[in-house]
Design an enzyme around this catalytic site. Structure first.
Site, PDB file in Angstrom:
ATOM      1  N   HIS A 195     -23.684   5.914  83.114  1.00  0.00           N
ATOM      2  CA  HIS A 195     -23.094   4.687  82.571  1.00  0.00           C
ATOM      3  C   HIS A 195     -22.237   4.981  81.339  1.00  0.00           C
ATOM      4  O   HIS A 195     -22.548   4.543  80.232  1.00  0.00           O
ATOM      5  CB  HIS A 195     -24.219   3.707  82.229  1.00  0.00           C
ATOM      6  CG  HIS A 195     -23.783   2.349  81.795  1.00  0.00           C
ATOM      7  ND1 HIS A 195     -22.523   1.837  82.050  1.00  0.00           N
ATOM      8  CD2 HIS A 195     -24.450   1.377  81.087  1.00  0.00           C
ATOM      9  CE1 HIS A 195     -22.440   0.609  81.534  1.00  0.00           C
ATOM     10  NE2 HIS A 195     -23.583   0.323  80.938  1.00  0.00           N
ATOM     11  N   CYS A 229     -20.364  -3.800  78.238  1.00  0.00           N
ATOM     12  CA  CYS A 229     -20.539  -2.937  79.412  1.00  0.00           C
ATOM     13  C   CYS A 229     -19.618  -3.322  80.569  1.00  0.00           C
ATOM     14  O   CYS A 229     -19.533  -2.592  81.563  1.00  0.00           O
ATOM     15  CB  CYS A 229     -21.986  -2.968  79.872  1.00  0.00           C
ATOM     16  SG  CYS A 229     -23.155  -2.554  78.565  1.00  0.00           S
TER      17      CYS A 229
END
Length: 390
Positions: free
Chosen positions: A337, A86
């Protein structure tokens, strides 16, 4: 080694379910726009740095080559692809900074993107689990399940904080209303975030849907330049400090998984290099992939003692009109995201604040901003302290 580079231009797509069919199209939508914003031509670019996680979302790899495929004028510029879960976007950005700061190039184009919504739910779930140590942790069932276990550990040690998590979610959704790039621009309110319902079910107990970041498509790009180039650019946002720190991938090897030691180290490293304390910062854009992550970051960054993160919310410290706004953009909770884009996006959000171009998100008189982006459960941790140069 040259002085610290600066961001001289950027571009950001709307996050959500994008009409663009793939990562190539998403990248093409932001790379040219970022160069235009910087007043830079494709022929001026010395290196391209691409952050795409993929993880199984697409059969197309070799993402470094996709920038030139979508924008032929950039096809012969040296390009590399980075991946760090991430924190993929920040890994591309920090690699570009090293490239410029070493003197290997004067202008670097950084782009992060992800196309997630076209994949089936089980593909998304499996891809996200690759950001955990699957040998030991995939029995949690999902990446949300891994963080749910961390939330349960926190509750066992410090008491039930479901309402604390709901307050973080409500804050970030409230902030996201003002973000034109956000996936979900709706003030959901505390009551909705706190209640388990058909519209807000458990994803992994105790995490509700509102405790989890959105599955999104999107892209963001920045142009980084050496100081001599930045001196004549229309705008410049520079690094006063930055740091990258890692922690054990297997959670079983950590002394205390709730300590987020890697996050603490990266934040301290960047702020120490910047010569800045918490009271000097005007805002933080941080990685709230799950609300419990933001709670633990409050404690890792020193806003509160361990187990006391709720006091930050009690005092209103992290509200947009508080002493240290956290995620005035709405964070990953509201903005979305798209994994490869996230770290780049966070830096764009901070740059908008520092140049006074954040519109309805604007924190008044913002001069110094911290950005924190993490890969996995605070395994790869990147922190920047940014300031307006001009």
């Amino acid at each position: 080694m040259t002085a610290t580079p600066a961001i001289i231009g950027w571009a950001h797509s709307r996050f959500g379910k994008a009409s663009e069919p793939d990562v190539e199209a998403l990248l093409a939508g932001v790379t040219g726009a970022a160069l235009d914003h910087a007043g830079t031509e494709p022929g001026d670019v010395d290196g391209i740095f691409v952050g795409v996680f993929n993880g199984g979302f697409s059969r197309q790899g070799f993402e470094a080559g996709l920038v030139g495929a979508g924008t032929p004028e950039l096809a012969t510029v040296p390009a590399v692809h980075t991946e760090n879960a991430c924190a993929t976007g920040s890994s591309a950005l920090f690699t570009a900074l090293d490239f410029v700061q070493s003197g290997r190039g004067r202008i670097a184009l950084v782009a992060g993107a992800e196309k997630m919504t076209a994949a089936e739910a089980e593909v998304v779930n499996d891809a996200l689990l690759t950001a955990s140590y699957r040998r030991q942790e995939e029995q949690a069932g999902s990446f949300a399940g891994v963080f749910a276990g961390i939330a349960r550990d926190y509750f066992e040690r410090y008491g039930d904080h479901r309402d604390t998590l709901a307050r973080i979610a409500a804050k970030n959704h409230r902030n996201g209303v003002g973000n034109p790039y956000a996936h979900l621009r709706k003030d959901l309110g505390f009551e909705f975030c706190a209640e388990v319902s058909d519209r807000n079910p458990f994803v992994a107990d105790p995490l509700r849907r509102t405790d989890c970041s959105l599955v999104s498509d999107g892209a963001a790009a920045v142009v980084g330049a050496s100081p001599d180039v930045a001196a004549t650019a229309p705008r410049a946002v520079g690094w006063r400090g930055r740091a990258h720190a890692n922690d054990h991938l297997p959670l079983s090897r950590r002394d205390d998984v709730l300590a987020f030691a890697g996050a603490r180290s990266a934040f301290a490293g960047a702020t120490n290099e910047a010569g800045a304390g918490l009271s000097d910062l005007d805002l933080i854009e941080t990685h709230d992939c799950f609300t419990v992550a933001e709670l633990l970051q409050y404690e890792a960054f020193g806003l509160a003692e361990p187990g006391k993160g709720a006091t930050v919310l009690d005092a209103g410290l992290t509200e947009r009109d508080g002493d240290l706004p956290v995620n005035p953009s709405g964070g990953l909770k509201s903005k979305g995201h798209p994994i490869g884009a996230t770290g780049v996006s966070q830096h764009v959000m901070a740059a908008l604040q520092l140049t006074g171009e954040a519109g309805d998100m604007q924190v008044p008189d913002a001069e110094l901003a911290a950005v924190f982006n993490m890969g996995g459960v605070a395994v790869a941790n990147y922190c920047s302290v940014l300031e307006r140069v001009r």
